[in-house]
Write an enzyme that holds these catalytic residues in place. Structure first.
Site, PDB file in Angstrom:
ATOM      1  N   HIS A 143      51.715 -82.815  20.262  1.00 30.84           N
ATOM      2  CA  HIS A 143      50.441 -83.114  19.861  1.00 30.84           C
ATOM      3  C   HIS A 143      50.368 -84.569  19.640  1.00 30.84           C
ATOM      4  CE1 HIS A 143      48.821 -79.007  19.833  1.00 30.84           C
ATOM      5  NE2 HIS A 143      50.124 -78.768  19.597  1.00 30.84           N
TER       6      HIS A 143
ATOM      7  N   GLU B 266      47.689 -86.217  18.479  1.00 28.90           N
ATOM      8  CA  GLU B 266      46.566 -86.150  17.533  1.00 28.90           C
ATOM      9  C   GLU B 266      47.168 -85.888  15.986  1.00 28.90           C
ATOM     10  OE1 GLU B 266      46.547 -81.846  18.481  1.00 28.90           O
ATOM     11  OE2 GLU B 266      46.693 -83.720  19.506  1.00 28.90           O
TER      12      GLU B 266
ATOM     13  N   CYS C  14      49.880 -80.074  25.088  1.00 29.38           N
ATOM     14  CA  CYS C  14      50.505 -78.736  24.611  1.00 29.38           C
ATOM     15  C   CYS C  14      50.115 -77.654  25.628  1.00 29.38           C
ATOM     16  CB  CYS C  14      50.182 -78.339  23.384  1.00 29.38           C
ATOM     17  SG  CYS C  14      51.515 -76.951  22.585  1.00 29.38           S
TER      18      CYS C  14
END
Length: 229
Positions: free
Chosen positions: A207, A209, A80
């Site tokens: 993202h 994650e 990001c």
């Protein structure tokens, strides 16, 4: 195989660390430039605004260390805002954003060329879009760039096992410039780079994650790149 998650004092980075550990890496969060200089790979997460992150990284002595380590060829993943910081400059939070007379953007790592700019609120047909762009969206094969360079589609080790049309979680209001390093794009008011790659340097606008199984695959691919390198 130690992967350093760069802490520039802008938020909780534990989710990135946990994602890398789940992918098989020994990961640790650090703001110490000396730690970054000795890590086997670096991950720069996305937290905060471009100008604030840039200023913090400069104050902590992280900018030059990251540039040196990337130049040495160690694997790097920007997530990001971390992807945005790969580029030369960014308008987010800079004097130029508040003052049209200013020509000063915030400096990035300048590993990739170009300026990070705001995501348009209206597309070419006049349709309005909600900005920031938050939520699940798909990534697709990049079209030829404005420089005329054909991309290799998803034939990149970071995207192994990931197909065009896969969904990831986004939250951002700014986008990287289109360059020959773009390997995947996403559409929201415009088509913007969602994955970039240059040698052992990678960036993801989304993202991983926070992107469930597809994000876990991408992080595992990055860990494999580190292991093989």
């Amino acid at each position: 195989m130690r992967i350093a998650v760069v802490d520039y004092h802008k938020g909780n980075l534990k989710s990135v660390e946990r994602g890398l550990v789940a992918a098989g890496a020994e990961a640790f969060v650090t703001d110490n430039a000396a730690d970054l200089a000795h890590a086997d790979a670096l991950v720069l997460p996305g937290v905060g605004a471009f100008a604030d992150a840039s200023a913090s990284m400069q104050a902590l002595g992280q900018m030059e260390v990251i540039r040196d380590r990337v130049a040495a060829g160690i694997p790097f993943l920007g997530i990001c805002l971390g992807m945005h910081l790969l580029f030369e400059e960014g308008v987010e939070g800079s004097p130029q954003e508040d003052d049209e007379q200013s020509t000063h953007n915030a400096p990035g790592l300048a590993i990739l060329p170009g300026v990070v700019t705001a995501l348009p609120r209206i597309d070419a047909q006049g349709k309005s879009y909600k900005i920031p762009h938050v939520g699940w969206n798909s990534i697709d094969v990049a079209a030829p760039t404005s420089q005329g360079t054909e991309q290799a589609g998803f034939d990149n080790p970071l995207l192994e096992g990931i197909q065009p049309g896969e969904f990831f979680y986004f939250t951002h209001g700014y986008v990287a410039p289109d360059t020959p390093c773009t390997v995947a794009t996403t559409a929201h008011s415009i088509a913007f780079p969602s994955v970039v790659a240059y040698k052992n340097t990678f960036g993801a606008q989304f993202h991983p994650e926070k992107s469930s199984d597809a994000g876990a695959v991408l992080l595992r691919n990055f860990v494999n790149i580190v292991r093989e390198g």
